[in-house]
Design an enzyme around this catalytic site. Structure first.
Site, PDB file in Angstrom:
ATOM      1  N   HIS A 273      36.190  45.769  26.710  1.00 46.52           N
ATOM      2  CA  HIS A 273      35.690  46.951  26.014  1.00 46.52           C
ATOM      3  C   HIS A 273      34.380  46.656  25.287  1.00 46.52           C
ATOM      4  CE1 HIS A 273      39.815  49.201  25.931  1.00 46.52           C
ATOM      5  NE2 HIS A 273      39.182  49.306  27.087  1.00 46.52           N
ATOM      6  N   HIS A 410      36.405  51.910  38.326  1.00 42.72           N
ATOM      7  CA  HIS A 410      35.599  50.814  37.796  1.00 42.72           C
ATOM      8  C   HIS A 410      34.880  50.065  38.917  1.00 42.72           C
ATOM      9  CE1 HIS A 410      36.585  50.798  33.510  1.00 42.72           C
ATOM     10  NE2 HIS A 410      37.835  51.035  33.819  1.00 42.72           N
TER      11      HIS A 410
END
Length: 438
Positions: A273, A410
């Site tokens: 993150h 992703h």
């Protein structure tokens, strides 16, 4: 391997090399083919197994339906018109299959028996915005089948986007804090006291896409508000980002300490993150402050992104004696969950390329090549296709946290973002021809 073969291999991993672009295209094409069987009869997304076969006994998560819509729009915008069918299926899933017609918003998912999963998640609704923004671009680019799909706002992708934005504003955006709520019950009558940054991170991604499509500066302002909070919290924590908060936005550093490998709310810092925030913050800075008069502000945000990326990679890469990026660390940067998740690598590839393009610093191109080599050696499934979603600390295939291969989003973006304008959302960059892929 002789010198020529070594040189060819090196170019395969180097940003901007023709060999790298060719490699990325092969990876991207394989991903799009792998995921083609995702759609259930109602358009919602099945959970895919190791070879792409749907695991029909599992719930169909709505965020994955949105991610498939986004992913196949990206394929369509690249000129692969055959993927209009997949975009159409996923849009049906969003417009009807996963929609709560009674209470509004989107269900968290649809169970195998066709009943809804209880609860309403900000995370899901952020992806509904991202997907709808992309679907608008596909419809404008000629995907005429999308125009007949109706939601409660009317037919077509623009109405679906308006529905997603209106629902988010009404139910999830907290103007007072300048941040997003995390989750409600199904009826939108009980708000959870939990607050978290995962949903806020993907809200920033959604707001940047919404701004690029609608040119409504409200979404820039919301992205800025969230980002400013995150930078402040990260600065106070040595550029590690606290993920979990009370209802008053007080950090909860020990949250889920007894369940450290949670899929969405793990204990400790999540380096992936930190890397992903770095990319989004850089995109925001380039988008909101494009002029030389704003150079100082733009530089402030890009430097914050560099701090986040640097801390995350230093903590996560090769930190336990083997190559790879660990899933989580404690607040001193020591690994907690050693598994390597494919999405973390994808974001590392993206952010390395973006920071290189924005700063010109060679270290980022070098990191990109390092991550590409790791992808090819360990994470690509050269037999069944797609990317292994999880490896253990010795880089063997694992399924402790993420069994199967349910996600394209992703990985698809990692084949595109490195070659797109870093000031734009990836679908917009493709739609506007602002990439160097061709």
């Amino acid at each position: 391997m002789d010198k020529q073969e070594t040189d060819d291999m090196d170019r395969k991993y180097q940003l901007d090399a023709a060999e790298n672009k060719e490699f990325m295209k092969k990876v991207r094409d394989a991903l799009l083919e792998f995921g083609k069987k995702f759609a259930a009869p109602d358009g919602t997304a099945y959970y895919l197994g190791d070879d792409g076969t749907p695991w029909t006994d599992r719930s169909r998560d709505t965020y994955e339906t949105a991610r498939y819509a986004h992913s196949y729009v990206l394929g369509y915008l690249l000129g692969e018109k055959q993927y209009e069918q997949q975009a159409f299926d996923a849009m049906r899933g969003l417009a009807k299959g996963a929609r709560d017609e009674k209470n509004g918003g989107w269900f968290e998912g649809i169970k195998a028996d066709g009943t809804p999963v209880s609860g309403k998640l900000c995370y899901t609704h952020a992806f509904a915005i991202l997907a709808s923004s992309s679907l608008v671009l596909a419809e404008k680019a000629g995907a005429s089948s999308l125009s007949g799909i109706a939601c409660t706002k009317g037919a077509g992708a623009e109405n679906l986007l308006r529905l997603a934005l209106d629902t988010y504003t009404e139910k999830f955006w907290d103007e007072k804090s300048g941040l997003a709520y995390d989750n409600w019950n199904t009826e939108f009558t009980e708000l959870s006291p939990y607050r978290g940054l995962n949903a806020n991170m993907h809200s920033v991604e959604a707001f940047l896409a919404a701004y690029d499509v609608t040119e409504d500066t409200e979404y820039h302002d919301r992205a800025k508000s969230i980002i400013d909070h995150v930078i402040g919290w990260a600065k106070d924590c040595s550029w590690r980002i606290p993920e979990h908060y009370s209802k008053d936005w007080v950090p909860q550093p020990d949250f889920n300490k007894d369940h450290p490998d949670d899929q969405f709310k793990p204990f400790g810092a999540t380096p992936g993150h930190g890397i992903e925030w770095a990319r989004l913050i850089t995109q925001f800075a380039r988008s909101m402050y494009p002029d030389d008069a704003d150079r100082e502000l733009r530089t402030y945000y890009v430097e914050a992104a560099e701090h986040l990326y640097g801390r995350a990679v230093a903590d996560a890469w090769d930190s336990d004696g083997a190559p790879g990026l660990v899933y989580t660390t404690d607040w001193d940067g020591k690994p907690v969950v050693h598994e390597r998740m494919h999405w973390v690598l994808a974001e590392a590839i993206n952010t390395s390329a973006v920071l290189y393009r924005v700063t010109g610093k060679a270290e980022y191109a070098e990191r990109y090549a390092m991550f590409m080599a790791y992808l090819d050696r360990f994470v690509l499934d050269h037999v069944h296709g797609s990317w292994f979603h999880e490896l253990d600390r010795e880089n063997h295939v694992s399924g402790k946290v993420w069994p199967g291969k349910p996600d394209l989003y992703h990985a698809i973006q990692a084949t595109l973002v490195p070659y797109c304008d870093p000031s734009l959302s990836v679908a917009v960059a493709l739609a506007q021809g602002k990439s160097s892929l061709n």
